[in-house]
Motif scaffolding. Structure first.
Motif, PDB file in Angstrom:
ATOM      1  N   TYR A 265      -0.360   6.834  -5.175  1.00  0.00           N
ATOM      2  CA  TYR A 265       0.165   8.198  -5.253  1.00  0.00           C
ATOM      3  C   TYR A 265       1.555   8.179  -5.868  1.00  0.00           C
ATOM      4  O   TYR A 265       2.218   7.141  -5.910  1.00  0.00           O
ATOM      5  N   SER A 266       1.976   9.351  -6.329  1.00  0.00           N
ATOM      6  CA  SER A 266       3.360   9.526  -6.767  1.00  0.00           C
ATOM      7  C   SER A 266       4.197   9.873  -5.546  1.00  0.00           C
ATOM      8  O   SER A 266       3.773  10.666  -4.693  1.00  0.00           O
ATOM      9  N   ILE A 267       5.388   9.294  -5.450  1.00  0.00           N
ATOM     10  CA  ILE A 267       6.197   9.577  -4.266  1.00  0.00           C
ATOM     11  C   ILE A 267       6.716  11.015  -4.265  1.00  0.00           C
ATOM     12  O   ILE A 267       7.270  11.465  -3.262  1.00  0.00           O
ATOM     13  N   GLU A 268       6.507  11.739  -5.367  1.00  0.00           N
ATOM     14  CA  GLU A 268       6.868  13.153  -5.381  1.00  0.00           C
ATOM     15  C   GLU A 268       6.043  13.943  -4.370  1.00  0.00           C
ATOM     16  O   GLU A 268       6.440  15.031  -3.949  1.00  0.00           O
ATOM     17  N   ALA A 269       4.892  13.388  -3.975  1.00  0.00           N
ATOM     18  CA  ALA A 269       4.040  14.059  -2.999  1.00  0.00           C
ATOM     19  C   ALA A 269       4.531  13.860  -1.564  1.00  0.00           C
ATOM     20  O   ALA A 269       4.010  14.490  -0.646  1.00  0.00           O
ATOM     21  N   LEU A 270       5.513  12.997  -1.368  1.00  0.00           N
ATOM     22  CA  LEU A 270       6.003  12.690  -0.028  1.00  0.00           C
ATOM     23  C   LEU A 270       7.104  13.656   0.388  1.00  0.00           C
ATOM     24  O   LEU A 270       7.807  14.222  -0.455  1.00  0.00           O
TER      25      LEU A 270
ATOM     26  N   PHE B  79       0.811  -1.210   0.000  1.00  0.00           N
ATOM     27  CA  PHE B  79       0.000   0.000   0.000  1.00  0.00           C
ATOM     28  C   PHE B  79       0.847   1.264   0.000  1.00  0.00           C
ATOM     29  O   PHE B  79       0.448   2.290  -0.573  1.00  0.00           O
ATOM     30  N   LEU B  80       2.006   1.211   0.642  1.00  0.00           N
ATOM     31  CA  LEU B  80       2.823   2.410   0.838  1.00  0.00           C
ATOM     32  C   LEU B  80       4.009   2.455  -0.114  1.00  0.00           C
ATOM     33  O   LEU B  80       5.068   2.976   0.245  1.00  0.00           O
ATOM     34  N   SER B  81       3.830   1.941  -1.307  1.00  0.00           N
ATOM     35  CA  SER B  81       4.927   1.903  -2.279  1.00  0.00           C
ATOM     36  C   SER B  81       4.577   2.624  -3.567  1.00  0.00           C
ATOM     37  O   SER B  81       5.083   2.278  -4.634  1.00  0.00           O
ATOM     38  N   GLY B  82       3.710   3.600  -3.476  1.00  0.00           N
ATOM     39  CA  GLY B  82       3.328   4.353  -4.660  1.00  0.00           C
ATOM     40  C   GLY B  82       2.155   3.771  -5.402  1.00  0.00           C
ATOM     41  O   GLY B  82       1.910   4.134  -6.555  1.00  0.00           O
ATOM     42  N   THR B  83       1.395   2.877  -4.753  1.00  0.00           N
ATOM     43  CA  THR B  83       0.227   2.292  -5.405  1.00  0.00           C
ATOM     44  C   THR B  83      -0.816   3.355  -5.732  1.00  0.00           C
ATOM     45  O   THR B  83      -1.380   3.388  -6.829  1.00  0.00           O
TER      46      THR B  83
ATOM     47  N   HIS C 298      12.634   4.831  -2.074  1.00  0.00           N
ATOM     48  CA  HIS C 298      13.623   4.392  -3.052  1.00  0.00           C
ATOM     49  C   HIS C 298      14.427   3.189  -2.559  1.00  0.00           C
ATOM     50  O   HIS C 298      15.146   2.566  -3.350  1.00  0.00           O
ATOM     51  N   ALA C 299      14.303   2.866  -1.271  1.00  0.00           N
ATOM     52  CA  ALA C 299      14.966   1.674  -0.737  1.00  0.00           C
ATOM     53  C   ALA C 299      14.031   0.473  -0.696  1.00  0.00           C
ATOM     54  O   ALA C 299      14.428  -0.600  -0.246  1.00  0.00           O
TER      55      ALA C 299
ATOM     56  N   MET D 101       2.729   0.464 -18.595  1.00  0.00           N
ATOM     57  CA  MET D 101       1.320   0.584 -18.964  1.00  0.00           C
ATOM     58  C   MET D 101       0.965   1.971 -19.483  1.00  0.00           C
ATOM     59  O   MET D 101       0.265   2.105 -20.491  1.00  0.00           O
ATOM     60  N   ILE D 102       1.432   3.037 -18.777  1.00  0.00           N
ATOM     61  CA  ILE D 102       0.978   4.383 -19.145  1.00  0.00           C
ATOM     62  C   ILE D 102       2.118   5.328 -19.496  1.00  0.00           C
ATOM     63  O   ILE D 102       1.882   6.493 -19.814  1.00  0.00           O
ATOM     64  N   GLY D 103       3.372   4.845 -19.424  1.00  0.00           N
ATOM     65  CA  GLY D 103       4.500   5.645 -19.894  1.00  0.00           C
ATOM     66  C   GLY D 103       5.021   6.692 -18.945  1.00  0.00           C
ATOM     67  O   GLY D 103       5.829   7.527 -19.339  1.00  0.00           O
ATOM     68  N   VAL D 104       4.577   6.694 -17.675  1.00  0.00           N
ATOM     69  CA  VAL D 104       5.102   7.640 -16.688  1.00  0.00           C
ATOM     70  C   VAL D 104       5.612   6.857 -15.485  1.00  0.00           C
ATOM     71  O   VAL D 104       5.118   5.775 -15.172  1.00  0.00           O
ATOM     72  N   SER D 105       6.602   7.415 -14.794  1.00  0.00           N
ATOM     73  CA  SER D 105       7.166   6.736 -13.633  1.00  0.00           C
ATOM     74  C   SER D 105       7.920   7.732 -12.769  1.00  0.00           C
ATOM     75  O   SER D 105       8.284   8.817 -13.218  1.00  0.00           O
ATOM     76  N   ASP D 106       8.152   7.350 -11.523  1.00  0.00           N
ATOM     77  CA  ASP D 106       8.897   8.190 -10.588  1.00  0.00           C
ATOM     78  C   ASP D 106      10.397   7.979 -10.697  1.00  0.00           C
ATOM     79  O   ASP D 106      11.174   8.779 -10.183  1.00  0.00           O
TER      80      ASP D 106
END
Length: 265
Positions: free
Chosen positions: A198-203, A192-196, A212-213, A227-232
């Protein structure tokens, strides 16, 4: 069986036995396909429906794509993670609790063949769940696969990693309560807490560093990229991190199987 020279008569690798073990694991979850295949699809659909009703279009875009489009790969990957883990952990724990683990340990399997057989079943379940949810996402949400190869790579690696972690949990647990605790207090929170959602940029920066670890984050992020061509993060970084995690986890599984840790009296 072994010959007088100490070499197994069927060769260095028991291909037939390993394939039979994989088939057993696949048939085990396919016998209850309504629970192992359809239930994850329904759960994924419920997640998406709830977020649609609760948040709707007012959420705006995330990383340049609609929120529901962003959310779909995370839901898919979270479901794959949970099912791959459940397959190996429940299989091994059930065999230990019921006392029939000897039926698996007695045949002429090496530690590597046992690990391959169990994880093969987890990969089959993870891939099948991914296909079912991806088809549903394409039909009802219009979310396709921009780069199918990346999706396939991260679904496979994620299934291997979680299948290995499920083996570790199944070996360690001596009763279902212990297995449930591992799933509820470790696997589910990490998923649940691995970017499912949300984007981690919000953290905050500190939590971004922790994310990142976390190999789970890279699995979800890699599937999202495919799938959608975007990633953190870069999918190549994710590939390296998840591959290393797989090697470590599978190595632990191999070692524990080899010495019979918590498996043999």
């Amino acid at each position: 069986m072994k010959t007088a020279m100490g070499v197994r008569r069927f060769g260095a690798i028991n291909w037939l036995g390993t394939w039979t073990l994989v088939q057993r694991e696949v048939r085990r979850f396919m016998n209850v396909w309504s629970q192992t295949i359809m239930a994850p699809l329904i759960n994924a659909g419920l997640f998406l429906m709830i977020f649609t009703i609760a948040i709707g279009p007012q959420r705006g875009e995330v990383m340049g794509v609609p929120f529901m489009t962003f959310l779909t790969p995370g839901i898919l990957t979270m479901t794959v993670i949970q099912n791959a883990f459940a397959n190996t952990s429940s299989s091994l724990a059930s065999a230990k609790v019921q006392g029939n683990i000897v039926d698996t340990l007695m045949p002429p399997f090496s530690a590597g063949e046992l690990v391959t057989g169990y994880i093969g079943g987890a990969v089959a379940r993870g891939v099948l769940v991914a296909i079912v949810i991806a088809l549903g996402a394409a039909l009802f949400l219009g979310v396709g696969l921009q780069q199918p190869l990346w999706v396939a790579v991260f679904v496979l690696l994620g299934s291997v990693l979680m299948g290995g972690l499920g083996l570790i949990a199944g070996i360690f647990a001596n009763k279902f309560d212990q297995l449930s605790a591992i799933s509820n207090f470790l696997v589910t929170p990490l998923a649940f807490l691995s970017g499912t959602f949300y984007s981690i940029e919000a953290l905050p920066p500190f939590l971004q560093t922790l994310s990142h670890a976390n190999p789970f984050f890279y699995i979800i992020d890699g599937v999202r990229f495919g799938m959608i061509g975007v990633s953190d993060s870069s999918p190549w970084t994710g590939l390296a991190v998840v591959s290393l995690a797989c090697l470590v986890v599978v190595g632990i599984c191999w070692r524990w199987m080899k010495i019979g840790y918590r498996l043999k009296p």
